[in-house]
Write an enzyme that holds these catalytic residues in place. Structure first.
Site, PDB file in Angstrom:
ATOM      1  N   ARG A 160      21.031  19.734  80.182  1.00 36.22           N
ATOM      2  CA  ARG A 160      21.014  20.525  81.413  1.00 36.22           C
ATOM      3  C   ARG A 160      22.441  20.881  81.836  1.00 36.22           C
ATOM      4  O   ARG A 160      22.700  21.980  82.325  1.00 36.22           O
ATOM      5  CB  ARG A 160      20.310  19.758  82.518  1.00 36.22           C
ATOM      6  CG  ARG A 160      18.788  19.927  82.565  1.00 36.22           C
ATOM      7  CD  ARG A 160      18.085  19.655  81.240  1.00 36.22           C
ATOM      8  NE  ARG A 160      16.655  19.738  81.346  1.00 36.22           N
ATOM      9  CZ  ARG A 160      15.873  18.690  81.623  1.00 36.22           C
ATOM     10  NH1 ARG A 160      16.396  17.486  81.792  1.00 36.22           N
ATOM     11  NH2 ARG A 160      14.568  18.848  81.715  1.00 36.22           N
ATOM     12  N   ASP A 198       7.356  14.317  76.637  1.00 40.27           N
ATOM     13  CA  ASP A 198       7.017  14.408  78.059  1.00 40.27           C
ATOM     14  C   ASP A 198       6.786  15.847  78.496  1.00 40.27           C
ATOM     15  O   ASP A 198       7.279  16.797  77.878  1.00 40.27           O
ATOM     16  CB  ASP A 198       8.140  13.795  78.910  1.00 40.27           C
ATOM     17  CG  ASP A 198       9.463  14.520  78.722  1.00 40.27           C
ATOM     18  OD1 ASP A 198       9.809  14.809  77.561  1.00 40.27           O
ATOM     19  OD2 ASP A 198      10.143  14.807  79.720  1.00 40.27           O
ATOM     20  N   GLU A 199       6.039  16.014  79.558  1.00 39.29           N
ATOM     21  CA  GLU A 199       5.880  17.275  80.289  1.00 39.29           C
ATOM     22  C   GLU A 199       5.614  18.456  79.354  1.00 39.29           C
ATOM     23  O   GLU A 199       6.174  19.540  79.512  1.00 39.29           O
ATOM     24  CB  GLU A 199       7.121  17.540  81.154  1.00 39.29           C
ATOM     25  CG  GLU A 199       7.340  16.467  82.209  1.00 39.29           C
ATOM     26  CD  GLU A 199       8.613  16.692  83.008  1.00 39.29           C
ATOM     27  OE1 GLU A 199       8.647  16.301  84.185  1.00 39.29           O
ATOM     28  OE2 GLU A 199       9.585  17.244  82.464  1.00 39.29           O
ATOM     29  N   TRP A 244       8.016   6.076  82.449  1.00 41.02           N
ATOM     30  CA  TRP A 244       8.797   6.627  83.570  1.00 41.02           C
ATOM     31  C   TRP A 244       7.938   7.010  84.764  1.00 41.02           C
ATOM     32  O   TRP A 244       8.418   7.014  85.892  1.00 41.02           O
ATOM     33  CB  TRP A 244       9.598   7.845  83.098  1.00 41.02           C
ATOM     34  CG  TRP A 244       8.795   9.086  82.818  1.00 41.02           C
ATOM     35  CD1 TRP A 244       8.143   9.404  81.675  1.00 41.02           C
ATOM     36  CD2 TRP A 244       8.581  10.180  83.712  1.00 41.02           C
ATOM     37  NE1 TRP A 244       7.526  10.628  81.789  1.00 41.02           N
ATOM     38  CE2 TRP A 244       7.790  11.139  83.028  1.00 41.02           C
ATOM     39  CE3 TRP A 244       8.987  10.464  85.017  1.00 41.02           C
ATOM     40  CZ2 TRP A 244       7.388  12.341  83.614  1.00 41.02           C
ATOM     41  CZ3 TRP A 244       8.589  11.667  85.605  1.00 41.02           C
ATOM     42  CH2 TRP A 244       7.800  12.581  84.905  1.00 41.02           C
ATOM     43  N   TYR A 276      15.497   6.200  88.187  1.00 37.11           N
ATOM     44  CA  TYR A 276      15.978   7.587  88.086  1.00 37.11           C
ATOM     45  C   TYR A 276      17.210   7.742  88.968  1.00 37.11           C
ATOM     46  O   TYR A 276      17.106   7.941  90.185  1.00 37.11           O
ATOM     47  CB  TYR A 276      14.867   8.565  88.465  1.00 37.11           C
ATOM     48  CG  TYR A 276      14.063   9.020  87.271  1.00 37.11           C
ATOM     49  CD1 TYR A 276      13.753   8.131  86.247  1.00 37.11           C
ATOM     50  CD2 TYR A 276      13.616  10.328  87.146  1.00 37.11           C
ATOM     51  CE1 TYR A 276      13.026   8.537  85.137  1.00 37.11           C
ATOM     52  CE2 TYR A 276      12.891  10.742  86.034  1.00 37.11           C
ATOM     53  CZ  TYR A 276      12.600   9.839  85.040  1.00 37.11           C
ATOM     54  OH  TYR A 276      11.881  10.236  83.932  1.00 37.11           O
ATOM     55  N   ASP A 292      19.278  10.094  89.063  1.00 39.47           N
ATOM     56  CA  ASP A 292      19.608  11.458  89.475  1.00 39.47           C
ATOM     57  C   ASP A 292      19.059  11.761  90.863  1.00 39.47           C
ATOM     58  O   ASP A 292      19.259  12.870  91.375  1.00 39.47           O
ATOM     59  CB  ASP A 292      19.053  12.472  88.473  1.00 39.47           C
ATOM     60  CG  ASP A 292      17.542  12.371  88.299  1.00 39.47           C
ATOM     61  OD1 ASP A 292      17.051  11.240  88.141  1.00 39.47           O
ATOM     62  OD2 ASP A 292      16.858  13.414  88.304  1.00 39.47           O
ATOM     63  N   TRP A 313      19.176  12.313  84.630  1.00 43.66           N
ATOM     64  CA  TRP A 313      18.875  13.706  84.309  1.00 43.66           C
ATOM     65  C   TRP A 313      19.904  14.581  85.003  1.00 43.66           C
ATOM     66  O   TRP A 313      20.334  14.287  86.125  1.00 43.66           O
ATOM     67  CB  TRP A 313      17.454  14.056  84.740  1.00 43.66           C
ATOM     68  CG  TRP A 313      16.429  13.188  84.080  1.00 43.66           C
ATOM     69  CD1 TRP A 313      15.759  12.139  84.638  1.00 43.66           C
ATOM     70  CD2 TRP A 313      15.985  13.272  82.723  1.00 43.66           C
ATOM     71  NE1 TRP A 313      14.911  11.563  83.717  1.00 43.66           N
ATOM     72  CE2 TRP A 313      15.035  12.237  82.522  1.00 43.66           C
ATOM     73  CE3 TRP A 313      16.301  14.110  81.655  1.00 43.66           C
ATOM     74  CZ2 TRP A 313      14.401  12.032  81.303  1.00 43.66           C
ATOM     75  CZ3 TRP A 313      15.676  13.909  80.437  1.00 43.66           C
ATOM     76  CH2 TRP A 313      14.730  12.891  80.275  1.00 43.66           C
ATOM     77  N   GLU A 357      20.060  18.045  85.865  1.00 47.44           N
ATOM     78  CA  GLU A 357      19.857  19.340  86.515  1.00 47.44           C
ATOM     79  C   GLU A 357      20.855  19.554  87.657  1.00 47.44           C
ATOM     80  O   GLU A 357      21.410  20.644  87.810  1.00 47.44           O
ATOM     81  CB  GLU A 357      18.421  19.445  87.063  1.00 47.44           C
ATOM     82  CG  GLU A 357      17.360  19.620  86.009  1.00 47.44           C
ATOM     83  CD  GLU A 357      16.746  18.311  85.563  1.00 47.44           C
ATOM     84  OE1 GLU A 357      15.610  18.313  85.059  1.00 47.44           O
ATOM     85  OE2 GLU A 357      17.424  17.262  85.708  1.00 47.44           O
TER      86      GLU A 357
END
Length: 635
Positions: A176, A345-346, A412, A437, A439, A483, A485
């Site tokens: 990212r 994931d996702e 997670w 997490y 982030d 993460w 982002e």
């Protein structure tokens, strides 16, 4: 009762270890505050002086011990101005012993007035003993400049220590936002100082492919670059036709080898992640033939695309598996660890549902839905990795549709996926977002950089990787995940990682059963001083007030104020002025005065401001209270 007495004893011992100015002969600047806290420690009324006359004794035929001696010098020489030579009769001794009770990473550290002995069963234990020794030196040891006329003293102590969990990790997302090879090495160095031993390298995603694959050069020629953007993630304008893709970068395989050698010297495992079959937009831009229908034309810049643009590999095409074979062949040859993380994931399955090739694959393999199609893909990834001598790790979505036989699950989305997998006989790494997490916001959102949810320092410190009723031997450990982002720079990556990374380090090394928040956060403050000397960025968010609005039974808005450390004074105003220690002090939940527009809050300690001034409109507080009421009503 025995457990309570044990906790009190440890609390008393560690409290004295932090505040040892009353110990005769120990200078005031030498107040060791160890993170993670050791399993057993006895502090003595004396100290060892590190001077130019110091020398290290070790088995010179052991290259690992020689490297640890070199590492110790790299950490002390800049500030002390001298190196510690390796000699036959030194006063700092590294010794490997047959004491198997210490395990692969445990150590015994004995600091006396005239000498220091670090004993371990394996070299990794010597390395972790050195980390403890370094933390026992004053914070100034972290400076990169020589400290003139400074006394380098270490309190005398007897420490026996080993980790509770074998997997103690941090993940860094370099897709990212791009972090250089040198920044990655710095991150590994920082986590190793806190006895963490896994670096999870998230190398590929929709916004960039960061690893050189020599047989597939377009992955980095095209997939590693995107148009430069700032602004809120998911709200950015996508790359325009003809716009140059100048932001990004990638690691050559030589870069990776350099990072791996650097990590190995710090006893850190490096786990590569190639995130498939979803999160593959950058790969589809590079190799459009891997898409179900139409690959995107440009790499994501932080724009919305999920469900609109394809970012999932087509499982119906055999070329997809040929592609993955090439990728995993080079990854397996490059990375020495037994594990390769394949994401999972996702994964958006809408295009699979429309894709005739994917539907044909489902029919041929007798798969009832797209979840089972993903499971089919994961099973084949596991087979590919087994052929290359590797084991598969995936995020907990790989459970859906049926778990691959020997897969390890990284849980997670809470603990549930990990619990289910562990009970089914699969190894698990726990990394639930609410604790791990890093982030997320770590304090009051209005004074934090933008992100989307909350994980306070206290949340990370309350993490217990082994839920009740789960076989403990199936839980390898846990890790924090950063993460990126909302993390555009390495400086900000440090801010998001520390001190929550310290909390996770202690939970995973010392063990959650020995966690004591009231003893932990004062040690965090001491490590702020060390980070200052090292010019490492960290968050002071624990000092900011916690503002909790709620509606009472009579419909009135009530506001509770709190703080993570227990010794802060909280001052507030409703009259549009800045709060300080001359404005009202918080004593009990507040009711909002008629016609008030803003609440302003600040924390103090010892009559000095320590937290940020928080300004919230009454409308925002009402909204938060309504959101809380709605959540409670839905439980």
């Amino acid at each position: 009762m025995k457990k309570s007495l044990f906790i009190l004893a440890v609390a008393s011992l560690l409290s004295g270890f932090i505040s040892c100015s009353d110990k005769q002969g120990i200078p005031n600047q030498d107040k060791p505050a160890l993170i993670p806290a050791p399993q057993e420690i006895t502090l003595k009324n004396d100290f060892f002086s590190l001077t130019r006359r110091a020398a290290i004794t070790l088995d010179s035929s052991n290259p690992e011990l020689l490297k640890i001696a070199h590492y110790l010098n790299s950490k002390t020489a800049p500030a002390t101005g001298f190196e510690i030579p390796v000699e036959k009769h030194g006063n700092i001794k590294f010794e490997l012993a047959d004491d198997t009770t210490l395990g692969a990473e445990g150590y015994h550290l004995l600091v006396k007035h005239g000498d220091i002995l670090i004993t371990a069963h394996q070299p990794a234990g010597i390395f972790y003993g050195v980390q403890t020794l370094l933390q026992m030196l004053p914070p100034q040891i972290k400076s990169d400049r020589k400290q003139e006329d400074f006394d380098w003293t270490i309190p005398c102590a007897d420490i026996t220590d080993k980790p509770q969990f074998a997997w103690r990790g941090l993940m860094l997302d370099v897709s990212r936002h791009w972090f250089t090879k040198e920044e990655v090495k710095k991150y590994i160095d920082q986590l190793a100082e806190y006895k963490m031993n896994v670096f999870h390298w998230h190398l590929t995603d929709d916004q960039g492919w960061r690893l050189e694959i020599k047989s597939l050069p377009r992955l980095t020629e095209v997939g590693a670059w995107r148009a430069p953007r700032v602004g809120q993630w998911w709200q950015r304008e996508k790359q325009l036709p003809g716009e140059e893709a100048t932001y990004g970068g990638f690691y050559t395989q030589d870069d990776v080898k350099e990072v791996l050698a650097y990590a190995a010297e710090r006893y850190v495992r490096v786990i590569p992640e190639i995130d498939v079959p979803g999160h593959s937009l950058a790969a589809l831009v590079a190799y459009p033939e891997l898409a179900c229908m139409k690959a995107p034309e440009t790499v994501g810049v932080g724009n919305k695309f999920y469900g609109e643009d394809e970012n999932t590999l087509c499982v119906g095409k055999e070329t997809t598996f040929e592609f993955m074979d090439k990728v995993l062949t080079e990854v397996a040859a490059l990375f020495p660890d037994e594990y390769v993380h394949i994401g999972g994931d996702e994964c958006f399955k809408g295009f699979w549902h429309k894709c005739p090739r994917c539907q044909a694959r489902m029919k041929a393999e007798n798969l009832k839905d797209e979840n089972e199609l993903q499971s089919y893909f994961i099973h084949r990834m596991e087979s590919l990795l087994k052929e290359k001598g590797k084991k598969l790790i995936g995020w907990d979505e790989i459970i859906e549709g049926g778990l691959a036989p020997d897969a390890t699950v990284m849980s997670w989305r809470g603990m549930e996926g990990g619990i289910k997998s562990a009970k089914a006989g699969h190894h698990v790494i726990m990394t639930p977002a609410e604790h791990c997490y890093i982030d997320l916001w770590q304090g009051e959102p209005s004074v934090e950089p933008d992100t989307y949810s909350m994980c306070r320092l206290k949340d990370s410190y309350s993490f217990n990787p082994v839920p009740d009723g789960v076989p403990a031997e199936m839980i390898l450990g846990g890790q924090g995940n950063l993460w990126a982002e909302s993390v555009p720079t390495f400086h900000h990556a440090e801010y998001m990682t520390w001190p929550r990374g310290w909390a996770l380090a202690e939970v995973l090394w010392t063990g959650p059963e020995k966690a004591n928040w009231d003893l932990f956060w004062p040690r965090v403050e001491q490590h702020f001083l060390r980070a200052d000397e090292a010019q490492i960025k960290y968050a002071r968010s624990m000092y900011n007030a916690i503002v909790t609005p709620r509606y009472t039974e009579d419909g009135s808005l009530e506001i509770a104020l709190d703080s993570e450390p227990g010794n802060l004074d909280i001052y507030y105003t409703f009259d549009n002025t800045d709060p300080d220690n001359f404005t009202p002090k918080y004593e009990a939940p507040l009711r909002v005065p008629k016609n008030a527009t803003w609440l302003r809050v600040v924390t103090y300690r010892d009559n000095r401001p320590i937290g940020k001034v928080i300004t919230l409109t009454i409308k925002e507080l009402e909204k938060r209270a309504e959101d809380t009421r709605r959540v409670i009503g839905n439980l």
